[in-house]
Every structure is written in structure tokens, then in C-alpha cells.
Design an enzyme around this catalytic site. Structure first.
Site, PDB file in Angstrom:
ATOM      1  N   ASP A 199       0.899  -1.169   0.000  1.00  0.00           N
ATOM      2  CA  ASP A 199       0.000   0.000   0.000  1.00  0.00           C
ATOM      3  C   ASP A 199       0.938   1.220   0.000  1.00  0.00           C
ATOM      4  OD1 ASP A 199       0.979  -0.479   2.584  1.00  0.00           O
ATOM      5  OD2 ASP A 199      -0.774   0.354   3.575  1.00  0.00           O
ATOM      6  N   ASP A 227       6.946   1.935   2.858  1.00  0.00           N
ATOM      7  CA  ASP A 227       6.874   0.958   1.752  1.00  0.00           C
ATOM      8  C   ASP A 227       7.881   1.331   0.662  1.00  0.00           C
ATOM      9  OD1 ASP A 227       4.046   1.429   2.903  1.00  0.00           O
ATOM     10  OD2 ASP A 227       3.775  -0.470   1.860  1.00  0.00           O
ATOM     11  N   ASP A 238       8.184  -1.598   7.134  1.00  0.00           N
ATOM     12  CA  ASP A 238       8.263  -2.331   5.863  1.00  0.00           C
ATOM     13  C   ASP A 238       9.721  -2.631   5.468  1.00  0.00           C
ATOM     14  OD1 ASP A 238       5.531  -2.305   5.826  1.00  0.00           O
ATOM     15  OD2 ASP A 238       5.353  -0.663   4.393  1.00  0.00           O
TER      16      ASP A 238
HETATM   17  C1  BDR Z   1       2.389  -0.711   8.580  1.00  0.00           C
HETATM   18  O1  BDR Z   1       1.331   0.195   8.331  1.00  0.00           O
HETATM   19  C2  BDR Z   1       1.744   1.198   7.441  1.00  0.00           C
HETATM   20  O2  BDR Z   1       1.545   2.467   7.975  1.00  0.00           O
HETATM   21  C3  BDR Z   1       3.201   0.952   7.137  1.00  0.00           C
HETATM   22  O3  BDR Z   1       3.417   1.172   5.755  1.00  0.00           O
HETATM   23  C4  BDR Z   1       3.429  -0.477   7.513  1.00  0.00           C
HETATM   24  O4  BDR Z   1       3.158  -1.362   6.444  1.00  0.00           O
HETATM   25  C5  BDR Z   1       2.883  -0.529   9.992  1.00  0.00           C
HETATM   26  O5  BDR Z   1       1.840  -0.751  10.870  1.00  0.00           O
HETATM   27 CA    CA Z   2       2.890  -0.505   4.171  1.00  0.00          CA
END
Ligand code: BDR
Ligand code: CA
Length: 321
Positions: free
Chosen positions: A10, A15, A240
């Protein structure tokens, strides 16, 4: 032999850093990036993935996928990553376009074409759950599935019980956790404390003076502020990239154990909670009803409990250099 990865994301700020690590890794080939709604609406997250791929000069197909969780309303994390997911610095959209076709079809086809593929998930599990609902046999063709998600035996980051990715779409998470995929779970807590980038790390990255390292730090500006408000810790937390580090080099996880895990979908208070059966109560006949699915399938999840932080940071810096 080069390992093949599929990354489901996402795409927001952390990410993007994880994508950089994979796209610049000499050890793996990224066969596809599939995008799901989570941190940002799926169109924005897809645009962020394309931007990151272009910045890395990589030639990897990006597919846009699920616009909302299976049963629930989408809740995005703009309060954490900014409205555009990348800290609102006005990055120009990439010239690259997403591939035609839906991420779920691409996911199914990519696994079929690459038996033994490794999947890394960095967002809510909607795309993967949809793929498994359509093609349950997919699970048997996947060598590893490394999941960024959950708050095992600890406090969550969106509720006291749950971590964002699994909280956003708990029904999808339950489908994935019950699918028979060889799951490795990297919980949110592993990115806190010494694993967060501190001032020295940030200075070291910026001193590299290249656009990729600069982007990796800058796009996390809003996330860094939100992390401070949330936890009182200064720094950039990177769940991530921690997960991607472990996917790229499993030795970065210094302690693993395998347990029955269930995902809470019924309660509003504990929605998306990862229940880890560390005490092995699932095998007690008195608990048979609630743990029946895990016991019957004899499916355990490998959980990572500790990270080799210096080695993880070295891997991160080698990707930014
Ligand atoms: C996860 O949630 C998102 O905010 C970040 O990208 C990560 O994948 C952490 O809780
Ligand atoms: Ca993420």
C-alpha cells in the site's frame, strides 16, 4: 540461482524504502509489484509505487488492485504518512504507467509462472486474500510469504490490540493466515527502539548525496513526526524495510519460533489482533472449538522476535548507496 519476489504494498513512505531495498538488491528479481489500498487510496499508492520504481531506474511491472477491504470501509493513514503517503512534498507523478489488468489477476499469474516464488506483503492483505479465495492451490506454489503485520504479544500501533495492516482488513488477514501459505510474520514492534533511524543514521543517509537516499529520508518526514507523537520516540520507524530486510536476508532475524496464530475479526475492541498461542493452549481439548481451524490444518506461523539492528541498517545503507 536468483530468487524471485512478488511485493504487495500500500505504497507510502516506509513501503517506498522497502521497494528501494528490493529493487536494488543484487540477490533477487522482483517479478511484480501489486498495490492495495491501505496507507492511501489505491490510485495514490499505485502512483507512489510507480514513482519509486522510476526513481530506481527499475523495469518492474506495477499492478493496481483492491480499492477497499473485503468487508469494511477503507481507513487510510494520511495522519501518519501525509495526504499523498509520501510526506506531501509534491513529488511529480512518474511517467511510467501501471500495467493493464487487476493486481489480483497479476498475483495469481505471477505465482503460476514462478513456482517457488517468495511473496512479501507490506500492506493490508486484501489482494492476497482475494487471490487465495479464487485459487486456494496458490499457497502450495509459494516458498515463503513474509508478512509485515501484527503486534504479537505486545501493544499495537492503531489500537491497543492491533497493528495497522491487519486492523484495516482483518477478514483478509484471517483468510491469508488460514490459507496454508508458509507465513513468516514480522510484527510492528521490531521497528521501534534502536531499529528506528536516529539523527546519526539520517545524517549518514543524507551525506550519500544521491536522489534515492534523499527521497528515502525526506518522504518519511511526516511519518517521523507522527511516530514521535505516537510513541514519544524521535526517529524514523521503518516497519516495511525491516520486513524487507528479513525477506532478503532471513539471518537478520535472530530469534524465530513457530506458533498457532489467529486473527480477531468479531470484536470491535480487539479487531485485527494477532493471537499468538505461545503457551500452546490450542492443543488443550477444552479450547478445541476456538482453535479448531489451526489444529485441524496443523498450520503454524513463523514469528520473528528480534532483529540484528546493525546488520539491518547496513543492508539498508547498501541499498541507499
Ligand atoms: C504498517 O502500516 C503502514 O503504515 C506501514 O506502511 C506499515 O506497512 C505498519 O503498521
Ligand atoms: Ca505498508
Amino acid at each position: 540461482m536468483t530468487r524471485t519476489l512478488l511485493i504487495d504494498t500500500d505504497t507510502a513512505s516506509d513501503d517506498a524504502v522497502a521497494l528501494i531495498m528490493a529493487l536494488r538488491s543484487p540477490d533477487v528479481r522482483v517479478a511484480a509489484i501489486t498495490v492495495v489500498a491501505g496507507n492511501a487510496p489505491v490510485a495514490q499508492a499505485t502512483s507512489n509505487a510507480l514513482f519509486t520504481v522510476e526513481l530506481c531506474g527499475a523495469n518492474v511491472p506495477v499492478y493496481s488492485g483492491a480499492e477497499a477491504p473485503l468487508l469494511r470501509k477503507l481507513v487510510i493513514a494520511d495522519w501518519f504518512h501525509g495526504a499523498d503517503g509520501l510526506g506531501d512534498h509534491g513529488y511529480k507523478p512518474a511517467k511510467r504507467r501501471a500495467e493493464p489488468g487487476h493486481a489480483v489477476d497479476a498475483l495469481i499469474q505471477t505465482v503460476r509462472d514462478n513456482p517457488g516464488i517468495e511473496i512479501v506483503t507490506l500492506g493490508p492483505l486484501t489482494n492476497l486474500a482475494m487471490a487465495l479465495l479464487r485459487e486456494p492451490k496458490l499457497a502450495a506454489s509459494v516458498k515463503r510469504c513474509v508478512v509485515m503485520g501484527g503486534a504479537p504479544c505486545c501493544v499495537g500501533n492503531v489500537t491497543p490490540a492491533a497493528e495497522f495492516n491487519l486492523w484495516v482488513d482483518p477478514e483478509a488477514a484471517r483468510i491469508v493466515f488460514r490459507s496454508g501459505l508458509p507465513l513468516e510474520m514480522v510484527g510492528w514492534q521490531l521497528c521501534c527502539g534502536g531499529a528506528a533511524l536516529d539523527e546519526k543514521d539520517v545524517a549518514r543517509a543524507l551525506a550519500l548525496k544521491n536522489p534515492v537516499a534523499e527521497f528515502a529520508i525526506r518522504c518519511n518526514s511526516a511519518a517521523s513526526e507522527a511516530f514521535f507523537k505516537q510513541t514519544g520516540q524521535r526517529g524514523i520507524s521503518l516497519p516495511d524495510p525491516v520486513t524487507m530486510g528479513i525477506a532478503l536476508n532471513p539471518a537478520l532475524c535472530t530469534s524465530w519460533s513457530a506458533h498457532y496464530v489467529e486473527i480477531e475479526v468479531s470484536s470491535d475492541l480487539t479487531r485485527g489482533m494477532t493471537l499468538v498461542d505461545r503457551l500452546n493452549v490450542a492443543t488443550d481439548p477444552r479450547n478445541r472449538d476456538v482453535w479448531a481451524n489451526a489444529i485441524e490444518q496443523d498450520r503454524k506461523v513463523h514469528l520473528c522476535w528480534s532483529l540484528d539492528i546493525p546488520k539491518w541498517k547496513e543492508l539498508l545503507f547498501s541499498a541507499l548507496t
